[in-house]
Design a protein around this motif. Structure first.
Motif, short mmCIF file in Angstrom:
data_model
loop_
_atom_site.label_atom_id
_atom_site.label_comp_id
_atom_site.label_asym_id
_atom_site.label_seq_id
_atom_site.Cartn_x
_atom_site.Cartn_y
_atom_site.Cartn_z
N GLY A 516 0.79 -1.23 0.00
CA GLY A 516 0.00 0.00 0.00
C GLY A 516 0.82 1.27 0.00
O GLY A 516 0.29 2.35 0.28
N VAL A 517 2.13 1.18 -0.34
CA VAL A 517 3.00 2.34 -0.37
C VAL A 517 3.69 2.40 -1.73
O VAL A 517 4.16 1.37 -2.24
N ASP A 531 1.55 7.26 0.24
CA ASP A 531 0.41 6.40 0.46
C ASP A 531 -0.26 6.10 -0.87
O ASP A 531 -0.67 7.00 -1.60
N THR A 534 -4.08 7.49 -1.10
CA THR A 534 -4.43 8.91 -1.00
C THR A 534 -3.44 9.85 -1.66
O THR A 534 -3.75 11.01 -1.90
N ARG A 536 -0.73 10.82 -0.14
CA ARG A 536 -0.06 11.57 0.92
C ARG A 536 1.39 11.10 1.06
O ARG A 536 1.68 9.92 0.99
N LEU A 538 4.44 9.98 3.01
CA LEU A 538 4.69 9.33 4.30
C LEU A 538 6.07 9.74 4.83
O LEU A 538 6.21 10.03 6.01
N GLU A 798 -5.15 -2.20 -5.56
CA GLU A 798 -5.63 -0.81 -5.55
C GLU A 798 -6.42 -0.46 -6.82
O GLU A 798 -7.05 0.59 -6.89
#
Length: 815
Positions: A516-517, A531, A534, A536, A538, A798
């Motif tokens: 998930g990264v 992320d 989203t 974002r 990290l 995803e």
């Protein structure tokens, strides 16, 4: 001999990390200084004329071209080693070459003998090959831009280069080039590509051999007319040079030799590819009187480091970015490139450069949610009329058509902007031109390109407006340290944007997605963890140079290489460094992890095997040429290519060679694909090869119409890859027969990603394609803001494909 000019009162004493010692030269575009790094290394520092920094078109051209110029590497080029793209004025530092220009040498000591000219030409041809491989056209190769050192020439000044096949950002009032050393296509306004540089190389060789250019002397208008309409004068050339120079000076670009062919002609058939530097092992290639002049010049001591003078109030002694050099009449002492005085226009103009006293604008901390990500594309200038005959009284250069832009045509309706964000129909995610409207919004990425001032090229830069209310605010009036974004409210239709993440420079590193990264490197010297859902940030990890290497993730550790010669091991959860392994050269190769070992190639001509836990070297295998290919590991064997066109099979446990397969001597920069006992590898010799994994013998070869930097992918008995000829090929893995070909809009450096019956790939014009795997037909396309050279990756969980672009962004698209 070169004279170090004393500093003037208005000159800075410090630029970035570099102490300024003297002036090297100046011109309408800026000033070039001799500087010294903290470790004592001499550098040339170019600071841009502040007046030009206010021209948005100039900035835009500069950013794109210099981002590419920074990717140029090679023994016979002087590369950019540092830059501040947020400085005002912006600046860059390049390696200082303690030599004289070819122009100075010929004017002082006269023409050279044939042997010296041939050797010079071989070095220049290899320099151009390095430049063109990076996707750059120099466009101003002339005697003044060739510096001579005892160990060979250095081609300098990429400040006016163009991306090959990219946007043509030509000023309406500028004819770029030097009269007498321009190609016919430059003179008449036609597109300029690598053959244009070959023409200029031919003109430089004529100058070195005769003391004058191939079209004589006179007014610019006269020279332009001769270049466009008359044949060059080559009678004074030695007979052995005349034929090869005449080929270079052919008015038809398609009939000029390639740099590869020139190397064979000039260096001779006995000189192996990649061994041109052997010609410069001593000074025998130079005329004797020139050797003495160069030795005297290189032995001359540099000016002493001046004592520091009081800094202006507000100076940042560590990173004096985003400011202007104080004027002499306002500040009598030399200052750092530091803050503007209070009350300057930037204090009140929301479009101006921010002051360094406020928190620095982190160029990585912007996430935009956009429906397309497309930006207006530059159509370039139309052809200009051929020059008038020299008896015309008009001495102006040929006119250029006005700068023009057009929409990509792929835009879908924008999302409803959040309060205070982009509105009035403007897409907040538009690359490069994405300035948000309204008060206190972050300025778009803008940049400048500086035409050559003295000896060396520039690097791009970014300006940002104030950050109130932008994506870095966490809702509590504090900087969150990372972007705040959300998934796109658009329906998850294939090809629509989920999010985009903006870094501080071009992105040619391919993303990796694990747990998930998204992990991806950037030309701003950083590795980012983002992320995947989203967008974002990290964390970010900073290296000391550009990150072209694509990360590999295993057991909670991210492995990535950097231009600073290191392979890094970084904790995936925290971004903290575990260890760093130092190689002897630039690391463009991406790591491969297998059985407790990470394998990485390097510019030091070695394949390195490094222990995953300790970071210590297990073994080193010498290939004999730079390793920019990324290794692949299968069944206890490491497969990797080199820049001499060889594919190596190396025992993974011992580092011993099993076999070597040689393509037509060109670069092998692709990652080999291993499937069912066969190694598939592509080469810059325009072929895909199938090689027996056990013996290293060729099974079949497939020709394309262009170089193949793209790495092959094998799925269900079919090999897929892209080519510079703009085609994506589907090739039967057993026979080498073509099944289908899909033609993209531009060259393909990117390698394909394949999932659920769809092939994904990006092209050099910034278009990203989803292609039906069975039929070879387009399903959808998405336009980024600049070229795509990295490989996409699909996150099945995803439902997203992730890609990066030279427009400084990492994208997440619905699939």
């Amino acid at each position: 001999m070169r004279v170090f000019e004393p500093l003037q009162e208005s000159d800075p004493q410090q630029v970035g990390h570099y102490r300024i010692l003297a002036r090297l030269g100046s011109g309408g575009m800026g000033v070039v200084y001799l500087g010294r790094s903290r470790a004592g290394r001499a550098v040339a520092v170019k600071v841009v004329n502040a007046a030009l920094a206010g021209d948005p078109e100039f900035r835009l051209r500069f950013a794109r071209e210099v981002a590419l110029a920074r990717t140029v590497s090679g023994f016979f080029t002087a590369g950019v080693i540092d830059a501040d793209m947020e400085g005002s004025p912006p600046w860059l530092a390049t390696a200082y070459v303690a030599g004289l220009s070819l122009e100075e040498i010929i004017e002082e000591y006269g023409p050279w003998p044939e042997t010296s000219v041939r050797t010079l030409g071989a070095g220049l041809a290899e320099a151009l090959e390095s430049i063109h491989t990076a996707g750059v056209v120099h466009r101003d190769l002339k005697p003044a831009n060739v510096l001579l050192a005892p160990d060979g020439p250095r081609v300098i000044d990429f400040g006016i280069s163009l991306a090959v096949g990219g946007a043509r950002l030509t000023r309406t009032d500028a004819l770029i080039g030097t009269p007498g050393f321009m190609s016919p296509e430059q003179v008449v306004g036609d597109p300029v590509g690598p053959p244009g540089d070959v023409f200029c190389l031919g003109a430089v060789l004529v100058y070195a051999a005769t003391g004058t250019g191939p079209f004589g002397t006179g007014s610019a208008q006269s020279l332009w007319y001769r270049i466009a309409n008359l044949e060059p004068t080559l009678d004074a050339l030695p007979a052995g040079l005349r034929a090869v120079v005449a080929q270079c000076l052919d008015k038809r670009p398609e009939r000029r030799p390639t740099t590869e062919a020139l190397l064979g002609e000039l260096a001779g058939p006995d000189t192996a590819r990649g061994s041109v530097t052997e010609l410069f092992a001593d000074t025998a290639w130079l005329p004797e009187n020139v050797v003495d002049a160069l030795r005297a010049g290189t032995a001359r001591p540099l000016p002493a480091t001046p004592a520091p003078t009081p800094s202006v109030p507000g100076d940042d002694p560590v990173r004096p970015a985003a400011a202007t050099v104080p004027r002499a009449e306002a500040e009598p002492t030399r200052a750092r490139v530091g803050p503007k005085p209070p009350g300057s226009p930037a204090d009140t103009d929301p479009e101006a450069v921010p002051e360094p006293g406020e928190p620095p604008r982190n160029p990585v901390s912007e996430v935009t949610t956009d429906s397309s990500g497309a930006e207006p594309q530059d159509t370039g200038a139309s052809a200009v009329p051929r020059p008038a005959a020299p008896d015309s009284q008009d001495t102006r250069p040929p006119e250029k058509a006005p700068f023009a832009t057009e929409s990509s045509g792929l835009r879908t309706p924008p999302t409803q902007p959040r309060s205070g964000e982009a509105g009035d129909g403007e897409d907040p995610g538009d690359a490069v031109t994405s300035r948000r409207r309204g008060v206190s919004r972050r300025q778009a990425l803008i940049a400048l390109r500086v035409l050559g001032v003295a000896t060396l090229g520039f690097a791009g830069w970014r300006l940002f407006g104030d950050g109130d209310g932008d994506g870095d605010d966490d809702g509590r009036g504090e900087r969150s340290g990372g972007p705040v974004g959300s998934p796109s409210p658009l329906p998850s239709t294939p090809g629509s944007l989920r999010w985009s993440f903006t870094t501080g420079e071009f992105v040619s590193s391919s993303p990796a997605v694990v747990g998930g990264v998204v992990y991806c490197g950037s030309g701003d010297n950083k590795l980012y963890a983002i992320d995947a859902a989203t967008g974002r940030r990290l964390w970010e990890f900073t290296t000391r140079d550009k990150v072209f290497s694509s990360p590999a993730v295993a057991d909670g550790i991210v492995y990535v290489g950097s231009g600073d010669r290191n392979l890094y091991a970084i904790e995936a959860a925290t971004g903290r460094q575990r260890w760093a392994f130092t190689t002897g050269g630039w690391v463009r190769s991406s790591p491969a992890v297998d059985d407790g070992t990470v394998y990485i190639g390097s510019g030091d001509k070695n394949l390195h095997a490094v222990d995953l836990v300790t970071g210590r070297q297990r073994w080193r295998y010498s290939t004999g040429a730079e390793v920019n290919s990324s290794p692949a590991v299968a069944d206890g064997t490491v497969y990797v290519g080199d820049d001499d066109g060889r594919l190596h099979a190396v025992d993974a446990a011992t580092g011993r060679r099993r076999w070597t397969f040689t393509t037509t001597p060109r670069r092998v920069r692709s990652t080999p694909a291993v499937e069912d006992g066969t190694v598939y590898v592509s080469s810059y010799d325009k072929h895909l090869y199938a090689v027996d994994a056990a013996t290293g013998k060729q099974r079949w070869t497939f020709p394309t119409g262009g170089r193949v930097p793209s790495s092959p992918k094998v799925v269900d008995g079919v090999v897929y890859l892209g080519s510079i000829d703009r085609n994506v090929y589907a090739i039967d893995a057993a026979t080498g027969n073509r099944r289908w070909a899909f033609t993209a809009g531009a060259e393909l450096y990117s390698s394909p990603a394949i999932a659920d019956g769809v092939l994904y790939i990006g092209d050099y014009a910034g278009r990203f394609y989803a292609i039906d795997l069975a039929a070879g037909r387009e399903r959808w396309t998405y336009a980024t803001g600049d070229k795509i050279t990295s490989d996409p990756v699909v996150g099945i969980a995803e439902g997203t494909v992730y890609l990066s672009s030279y427009d400084t962004k990492i994208y997440a698209l619905h699939v």
